[in-house]
Design an enzyme around this catalytic site. Sequence first.
Site, PDB file in Angstrom:
ATOM      1  N   CYS A 121       1.066  -1.029   0.011  1.00  0.00           N
ATOM      2  CA  CYS A 121       0.093  -0.143   0.063  1.00  0.00           C
ATOM      3  C   CYS A 121       1.029   1.214   0.035  1.00  0.00           C
ATOM      4  CB  CYS A 121      -0.943   0.075   1.205  1.00  0.00           C
ATOM      5  SG  CYS A 121      -2.159   1.278   1.254  1.00  0.00           S
ATOM      6  N   CYS A 122       1.785   1.251   0.884  1.00  0.00           N
ATOM      7  CA  CYS A 122       2.727   2.543   1.064  1.00  0.00           C
ATOM      8  C   CYS A 122       3.406   2.528  -0.561  1.00  0.00           C
ATOM      9  CB  CYS A 122       3.812   2.285   2.108  1.00  0.00           C
ATOM     10  SG  CYS A 122       3.213   2.624   3.704  1.00  0.00           S
ATOM     11  N   CYS A 204      -1.445   8.482   7.327  1.00  0.00           N
ATOM     12  CA  CYS A 204      -2.354   8.276   6.756  1.00  0.00           C
ATOM     13  C   CYS A 204      -3.539   7.673   7.908  1.00  0.00           C
ATOM     14  CB  CYS A 204      -2.576   7.050   5.917  1.00  0.00           C
ATOM     15  SG  CYS A 204      -1.755   7.358   4.478  1.00  0.00           S
ATOM     16  N   CYS A 207      -3.448   3.935   9.472  1.00  0.00           N
ATOM     17  CA  CYS A 207      -2.277   3.685  10.257  1.00  0.00           C
ATOM     18  C   CYS A 207      -1.739   4.575  11.206  1.00  0.00           C
ATOM     19  CB  CYS A 207      -1.267   3.581   8.910  1.00  0.00           C
ATOM     20  SG  CYS A 207      -1.952   2.370   7.497  1.00  0.00           S
ATOM     21  N   CYS A 230       7.628   4.430   6.250  1.00  0.00           N
ATOM     22  CA  CYS A 230       6.700   3.940   5.058  1.00  0.00           C
ATOM     23  C   CYS A 230       7.802   3.579   3.894  1.00  0.00           C
ATOM     24  CB  CYS A 230       5.611   5.206   4.744  1.00  0.00           C
ATOM     25  SG  CYS A 230       6.695   6.586   4.190  1.00  0.00           S
TER      26      CYS A 230
END
Length: 252
Positions: A121-122, A204, A207, A230
């Site tokens: 995702c990162c 975000c 997280c 990240c």
Amino acid sequence: MDEIKLAELQRISDSFETATPQEILRWAIETYRDKLTMATAFGAEGCCLIAMIADIRDETGITPDIFNLDTGYQFPQTLALREKMQQKYGIPIRFVQAKETVQEMEARFGGPIYKTDSDQCCRIRKVVPLKDAVQGFDAWITAIRRDQTPERATAPIVGPEPKFNLVKINPLANWSKQQVWDYIKANGVPTNPLHEQGFPSIGCWPCTRPVAAGEDDRAGRWAGTAKRECGLHLSDDGTLTRSNKTLVGSAG
Ligand code: SF4
């Protein structure tokens, strides 16, 4: 980056150990001019740097590029702060987005992946867009402080960023959290209201959680997992920016 350039960066970094963040920033702005960029998520440190940059812009007429990685998962308070900072300081702050929207990405993976594969995702929402965003720049400013985490403790003030082929400048490396907040209060710098709700470090929303007394400032990021960064500040070997000394020693 060759060994001579690495040694030169180390010399510059060492010479800034007793300099103020403003002196370091001014050197960076006058040296790299329109080839200097900065990514910000509008944390206290980032807001502090934007205010300092605005002062230096007023004196030199030079405005470095500033951008925000708009992951699609930022808190609304963070998005509102971007507007506030642009208005107050008259500095445009670019939004840098991934090629696919959150909706498109979640449809592709059958739902959000921040819990199941946060590295992926990162990578999609931060690291790849950042790599694109820094193309054509020679140096970037970060808001890293050495006392934030053990991983950040050895960050140089000026050093190489091999992952993005940039010079990385950390003007706040030697500042404490208290010094950052003293500057913010003394200069009326806008900050994210989430800081007052127990979020010292804001990323975000999926997280980030508030931290408890005694935890380090980044303990609320990816809480409950081993993840600490990240990927923006990690080298390909998974470590945070290594010291120049290590890099000089291993460059050959
Ligand atoms: S911090 Fe979380 S939501 Fe944001 S890009 Fe990384 S995994 Fe995704």
